[in-house]
Scaffold this active site. Structure first.
Site, PDB file in Angstrom:
ATOM      1  CG  HIS A 270      61.271  50.744  22.346  1.00 34.79           C
ATOM      2  ND1 HIS A 270      61.175  50.440  21.012  1.00 34.79           N
ATOM      3  CD2 HIS A 270      62.006  49.744  22.910  1.00 34.79           C
ATOM      4  CE1 HIS A 270      61.803  49.301  20.775  1.00 34.79           C
ATOM      5  NE2 HIS A 270      62.330  48.861  21.909  1.00 34.79           N
ATOM      6  CG  ASP A 321      64.180  46.643  18.724  1.00 34.26           C
ATOM      7  OD1 ASP A 321      65.013  45.895  19.255  1.00 34.26           O
ATOM      8  OD2 ASP A 321      63.120  46.981  19.292  1.00 34.26           O
TER       9      ASP A 321
HETATM   10 ZN   LIG Z   1      65.706  46.546  21.757  1.00 37.16          ZN
END
Ligand SMILES: [Zn+2]
Length: 448
Positions: A270, A321
């Protein structure tokens, strides 16, 4: 005479890192590419024909397989990342080695259908609910490794240390099954895991929330000794930054730098809410960045500074994810399109650069340096995107990369070859006969 373990693939169009090459023959022996011949306008006799644009196999560098069970249900109502997490925990509570194997097999089969040849599984559901150890303390990780084999793809099991619920706070009831107690105990358990042909073992720090600062070095050292990949969720949420500042007087990135976590084998996942100094620390240390745009937009995380990170030296890779969708082409274009919306200018990354993130740099982040290019000596992992579907027909073949990245979807993946084995042929999985049904059954088994 063809040796049983040798095979010729004829690629109607091949992506050779910088350009589309028409008519390429790829020789494969024992799962590796032994020769790449250009100027082969027609398929050699006996060759496997891959019609469309063949890319190096795609790497999905960040996955939590069980989040796939949340698809749809978490789109009802509103909330935040933190309310979403409560729903996610309720699914985690119901996983067993058997139900997780069934779900992950189906999810990895969905990935194969989307052209994914390697997955980085960020795995933290280690123990039974409440924290009791299974007879094999790695039963859950083994279930994931077996699931990848059953679905025909490679896995890097990023075995994750998850020890606390926040700075100085013990795990909550939901999190007990994630915790080994200490980083030492985590390292001892992980050290038993064995690599296989299709499976590599890496490490992960769930986040600076979940591993006390004085234990970060234990995880980093374990990865360093094995020269294994090390992944960490980093600054996905501003609340994490604020709590870290309160507990340690610095940002999560600074804390990781202080404890030796950053470096070229480390990937921050991220990297959304960073200071300019954080960006320099990540880039300057060669730490990679895994962007997960479809999840980041789904969870209303924000848009990370991917351009600045790359400019400072951080290689970029991509992951699906939470599996709101599984489509690496969508992840690739979303990184560019998010940046266009933010800056109101176009062209931050070329299609070639986005494909590198989706393949070569993703593989490098997962410890599969020998994958990610159609070249002699590389692993024979190939993904063919149709150029004659309703989404992709029309553009000249030499614009195949632009077409694949900016207009195709996972549904346009026609063939997926892993180690010279056809895992997806003409859009059908060769090992899991009915992937939608496998998904439906596996998700149903986890319904509360
Ligand atoms: Zn993750």
């Amino acid at each position: 005479m063809t040796h049983p373990h040798t095979r010729t693939y004829w690629l109607e169009h091949a992506w050779l890192d910088t350009h589309v090459e028409p008519g390429v023959a790829v020789e494969v022996a024992d799962g590796r590419i032994t020769a790449v011949r250009t100027d082969v306008p027609t398929p050699p006799p006996g060759a496997e024909i891959l019609r469309g644009l063949t890319l190096p196999g795609l790497a999905n560098a960040h996955s939590h397989a069980f989040h796939r069970a949340l698809r749809g249900t978490v789109q009802v109502g509103s909330g935040t990342f933190w309310t979403w997490r409560e729903v996610m925990y309720s699914v985690a509570d119901r996983l067993t080695p058997e139900t997780y194997h069934a779900l992950a097999r189906a999810v990895y089969a969905e990935m194969a259908l989307a052209g994914v040849t390697s997955v980085g599984e960020f795995h933290y559901v280690h123990h039974a609910p409440g924290g009791a150890r299974y007879a094999d303390p790695n039963a859950m990780g083994e279930a994931l490794i077996a699931a990848a084999a059953d679905a025909g793809i490679r896995i890097t099991l990023l075995d994750t240390a998850y020890l606390s619920s926040g700075f100085g706070q013990p795990p909550t009831a939901h999190q007990l099954r994630f915790s080994d107690g200490t980083a030492e105990a985590w390292a001892e358990r992980c050290s038993v895991l064995k690599e296989r042909d299709h499976a590599r073992i890496g490490a992960a720090i769930h986040s600076v929330r979940a591993v006390p600062a004085d234990q970060l070095e234990t995880v980093a050292r374990w990865a360093e000794e094995r020269r294994a990949p090390l992944h960490v969720h980093l600054s996905e949420q501003t609340a994490e930054n604020e709590a870290c500042r309160e507990a340690h007087g610095c940002t999560p990135t600074q804390l990781l730098a202080l404890h030796g976590v950053l470096g070229p084998r480390t990937t921050g996942v991220h990297n959304t809410h960073l200071t300019a100094e954080d960006v320099s620390l990540i880039g300057g240390s060669g730490t990679g960045t895994c962007m997960c745009p479809t999840t980041e937009r789904d969870l209303a995380d924000g848009i990370g500074p991917a351009v600045a990170l790359q400019n400072e030296g951080s290689p970029l890779c991509l992951g699906s994810d939470s599996h709101a969708v599984i489509d690496l082409l969508e992840e690739a274009r979303a990184m560019e399109l998010d940046e266009r919306l933010r800056t109101r200018t176009r062209g931050h990354w070329t299609a070639a650069a986005l494909l590198r993130a989706a393949s070569a740099d993703g593989h490098a982040a997962l410890g599969w340096q020998e994958a990610g290019a159609i070249e002699e000596g590389g692993l024979a992992d190939l993904t063919t995107v149709a150029l004659d579907s309703v989404r992709t027909a029309g553009p000249l073949p030499r614009l195949g990369a632009e077409t694949a990245v900016f207009a195709a979807s996972a549904a346009d993946v026609r063939h997926t070859v892993v180690g010279g084995r056809h895992v997806v042929r003409d859009g059908a999985h060769t090992l899991v006969p009915d992937v939608p049904q496998a998904l439906a059954q596996a998700v149903d088994a986890l319904r509360g």
